[in-house]
Design a protein around this motif. Structure first.
Motif, PDB file in Angstrom:
ATOM      1  N   HIS A 131       0.847  -1.188   0.000  1.00 22.65           N
ATOM      2  CA  HIS A 131       0.000   0.000   0.000  1.00 22.65           C
ATOM      3  C   HIS A 131       0.882   1.238   0.000  1.00 22.65           C
ATOM      4  O   HIS A 131       2.066   1.175   0.316  1.00 22.65           O
ATOM      5  N   GLY A 132       0.273   2.366  -0.368  1.00 22.86           N
ATOM      6  CA  GLY A 132       1.011   3.619  -0.355  1.00 22.86           C
ATOM      7  C   GLY A 132       1.844   3.794  -1.614  1.00 22.86           C
ATOM      8  O   GLY A 132       1.817   2.990  -2.540  1.00 22.86           O
ATOM      9  N   ARG A 133       2.592   4.868  -1.616  1.00 21.84           N
ATOM     10  CA  ARG A 133       3.408   5.220  -2.775  1.00 21.84           C
ATOM     11  C   ARG A 133       4.627   4.309  -2.862  1.00 21.84           C
ATOM     12  O   ARG A 133       5.336   4.119  -1.875  1.00 21.84           O
ATOM     13  N   ILE A 148       7.340   5.662 -10.073  1.00 23.46           N
ATOM     14  CA  ILE A 148       6.721   5.935  -8.774  1.00 23.46           C
ATOM     15  C   ILE A 148       5.218   5.948  -8.996  1.00 23.46           C
ATOM     16  O   ILE A 148       4.713   6.621  -9.911  1.00 23.46           O
ATOM     17  N   GLY A 149       4.516   5.151  -8.202  1.00 21.48           N
ATOM     18  CA  GLY A 149       3.070   5.064  -8.363  1.00 21.48           C
ATOM     19  C   GLY A 149       2.370   4.892  -7.037  1.00 21.48           C
ATOM     20  O   GLY A 149       2.987   4.567  -6.015  1.00 21.48           O
ATOM     21  N   CYS A 207       7.753   2.784   0.092  1.00 23.90           N
ATOM     22  CA  CYS A 207       8.594   1.585   0.016  1.00 23.90           C
ATOM     23  C   CYS A 207       9.135   1.425  -1.404  1.00 23.90           C
ATOM     24  O   CYS A 207       8.548   1.944  -2.361  1.00 23.90           O
ATOM     25  N   ALA A 208      10.264   0.745  -1.496  1.00 23.26           N
ATOM     26  CA  ALA A 208      10.924   0.531  -2.786  1.00 23.26           C
ATOM     27  C   ALA A 208      10.836  -0.944  -3.164  1.00 23.26           C
ATOM     28  O   ALA A 208      11.027  -1.828  -2.322  1.00 23.26           O
ATOM     29  N   VAL A 209      10.543  -1.197  -4.428  1.00 18.17           N
ATOM     30  CA  VAL A 209      10.382  -2.555  -4.948  1.00 18.17           C
ATOM     31  C   VAL A 209      11.313  -2.719  -6.145  1.00 18.17           C
ATOM     32  O   VAL A 209      11.372  -1.848  -7.013  1.00 18.17           O
TER      33      VAL A 209
END
Length: 303
Positions: A131-133, A148-149, A207-209
């Motif tokens: 969840h979140g950006r 970034i989404g 968070c970064a993916v």
């Protein structure tokens, strides 16, 4: 009525992939996966063309894919073939596509970096809880996409010429590897990022993916060692020291490293290190999917 099968084929600069799926509960369910490390970007010559040797390597993989499509019973109209950075870049991409057409029975669509970024994000959202950006980083063989989404909405997307195959050729081809190689790679990443660096940091993320082989190779190694699969700066710094301690570029003495991923491992770690430091990333989680899953989502809506 039998649910039709469909296939997403992605021709990356490092790997060629094929997913075969059918729709179950309005979502694609993968029933077969095929992959080969073609390393297309290795064949880019000084004149901007793809070498015949590597071109044939790519066509050989497509022949295998075509055989598997027949075996799985996928008809040509239910196939999408998507090509990315190397086929965008080379001067003889038309020749490759022309020679591939009778093999696959389906044309190759060479997509823009921006379209690639959109599909990567779609594939991530469809397969990765959160969840979140989110900042999504997909390090390919010849390009890296940054997105970034928030939810299904893309707020920023870009595709830049940073890749584990091209960086391997530029910075990590000679052994023994040195700290200077990592420093030079970081300088290049910073230069290519340019104004995008401040744009990315200004938007921010929760968070970064990470997607693709460079991130997967690190996560596989951590899993093999029984460690947390979350990538941190400490993890990457430790791996850099292991890489620098190797006697040659084979990386055979690095525990848990898949031999298939070894040729571009140093470059992948170097790019990740540079991005962690330049973007102030605290931790990176592996995405459940990326480009090929995004293509599959689109196919599911059509088939």
């Amino acid at each position: 009525m039998t649910t039709p099968l469909y296939a997403a084929i992605t021709l990356g600069s490092n790997s060629f992939n094929m997913l075969v799926a059918k729709t179950v509960g309005q979502q694609p369910k993968v029933i077969a996966k095929y992959k080969r490390k073609v390393r297309l970007a290795e064949g880019i010559q000084d004149d901007g063309s793809l070498s015949e040797e590597v071109l044939l390597r790519g066509l050989d993989c497509l022949t295998m894919f075509a055989d598997m499509l027949k075996k799985e019973g996928v008809s040509a109209e239910n196939v999408a073939v998507i090509a990315t950075a190397t086929l965008r870049k080379i001067s003889n991409s038309d020749d490759f596509c022309h020679r591939a057409l009778p093999i696959l029975g389906h044309p190759i669509e060479i997509i823009s970096g921006m379209r690639e970024a959109e599909l990567i994000y779609q594939g991530m959202v469809a397969t990765t809880e959160g969840h979140g950006r989110r900042l999504v980083i997909d390090i390919g063989g010849a390009s890296t996409e940054f997105i970034i989404g928030d939810g299904n909405k893309v707020l920023l997307k870009t595709s830049l010429p940073i890749g584990c195959v091209t960086f391997n050729d530029s910075f990590f081809a000679s052994s023994p590897l040195q700290q200077l190689d990592f420093d030079d790679a970081k300088t290049k990443v910073k230069m290519i990022l340019g104004e995008q660096l401040s744009e990315l940091k200004k938007l921010g993320w929760h968070c970064a993916v990470g997607a693709s082989g460079s991130v997967q190779s690190v996560v596989e190694l951590l899993n093999h060692r029984g460690l947390s699969s979350v990538i941190t700066l400490d993890v990457l710094s430790s791996l850099k020291q292991e890489i620098l301690s190797q006697n040659d570029n084979s990386m055979l003495n690095i525990s848990g490293l898949n031999p298939e991923r070894a040729p571009t491992f140093a470059a992948g770690v170097a790019i990740l290190l540079a991005l962690f430091e330049l973007l102030d990333i605290q931790k990176l989680h592996l995405s459940g999917g990326a480009l090929r899953e995004g293509v599959l989502q689109n196919l599911a809506n059509c088939c």
